[in-house]
Design an enzyme around this catalytic site. Structure first.
Site, PDB file in Angstrom:
ATOM      1  CB  ALA A  74      37.605  41.130  42.347  1.00  0.00           C
TER       2      ALA A  74
ATOM      3  CG  HIS B  94      34.366  44.376  40.070  1.00  0.00           C
ATOM      4  ND1 HIS B  94      33.122  44.507  40.636  1.00  0.00           N
ATOM      5  CD2 HIS B  94      34.162  44.270  38.728  1.00  0.00           C
ATOM      6  CE1 HIS B  94      32.202  44.455  39.690  1.00  0.00           C
ATOM      7  NE2 HIS B  94      32.798  44.325  38.521  1.00  0.00           N
TER       8      HIS B  94
ATOM      9  CB  ALA C 180      38.306  34.905  35.351  1.00  0.00           C
TER      10      ALA C 180
ATOM     11  CB  SER D 121      38.022  38.009  38.825  1.00  0.00           C
ATOM     12  OG  SER D 121      36.788  38.662  38.956  1.00  0.00           O
TER      13      SER D 121
END
Length: 212
Positions: free
Chosen positions: A152, A133, A188, A170
């Site tokens: 991401a 991502h 995350a 992420s």
């Protein structure tokens, strides 16, 4: 890429996959999606044509069109890749954003989703059907096996090995030289300072296993 692309899937990463192909001036012929309610709809004027197992559309793959599998769920992603391998004898193409950086000394397999601002460093080896991502960093000499997903803004530092099916959420930081096991999951925002076992889920700073 001379041929247009049919994208398998019309949810999740399908829309950004379309944007990636647009960024490279590759024509997307349409989407194939199992959810019937989406058939006949459009994503940015590109139609959702029908079901991924429809022979009428599958017969185009490898002759008039390439294929890309834009599905987040790993099991279904694997099913669609096998479908294309078995019935059309093709591998999905890569979707690599024009603003991603892949070192000339890195190797990349088939069917990978690589969004904008992703970096893959020198000497790294990326397998097939991975999802990176926006802004993910795969530093130099990393080994990334098939069907890995990196969220991401995550930083995978030098020499890390991500085994098949590993999921990195992420904003994760993985320190250099570690091994993240097969089908392991990292929550995350975690900071990973030690190896993660196969099928283990870890979370936190420093990341620790979550008891089931």
């Amino acid at each position: 890429m001379e041929k247009p692309v049919i994208i398998f899937g019309a949810k999740g990463i399908a829309h950004p996959a379309l944007e990636i192909f647009n960024s490279n001036k590759v024509i997307v012929y349409g989407f194939l999606e199992e959810e019937a309610s989406l058939h006949g709809t459009e994503i940015n004027v590109v139609p959702v044509l029908g079901h991924p197992e429809d022979d009428g559309f599958l017969k185009l793959i490898g002759k008039k069109c390439e294929a890309f599998v834009a599905v987040d769920d790993n099991k279904y992603r694997q099913f669609l890749v096998k479908l294309l391998n078995d019935r059309r004898k093709v591998q999905p193409v890569n979707a690599i954003h024009e603003r991603a950086y892949i070192s000339t000394d890195a190797t990349v397999g088939h069917g990978n989703f690589v969004n904008a601002q992703v970096t893959v460093g020198a000497g790294s080896a990326v397998g097939s059907h991975c999802i990176f991502h926006t802004g993910a960093i795969i530093d130099h000499t990393c080994q990334v096996e098939d069907f890995v997903q990196v969220g991401a803004g995550s930083i995978v530092n030098a020499g890390v090995t991500l085994k098949e099916g590993a999921f990195v959420g992420s904003g994760v930081t993985i320190v250099a030289g570690l091994t993240i096991g097969k089908n392991a999951r990292i929550g995350a925002g975690s900071v990973v300072i030690s190896d993660v076992k196969d099928n283990e889920t870890v979370f936190g700073n420093p990341a620790v296993p979550i008891k089931k």
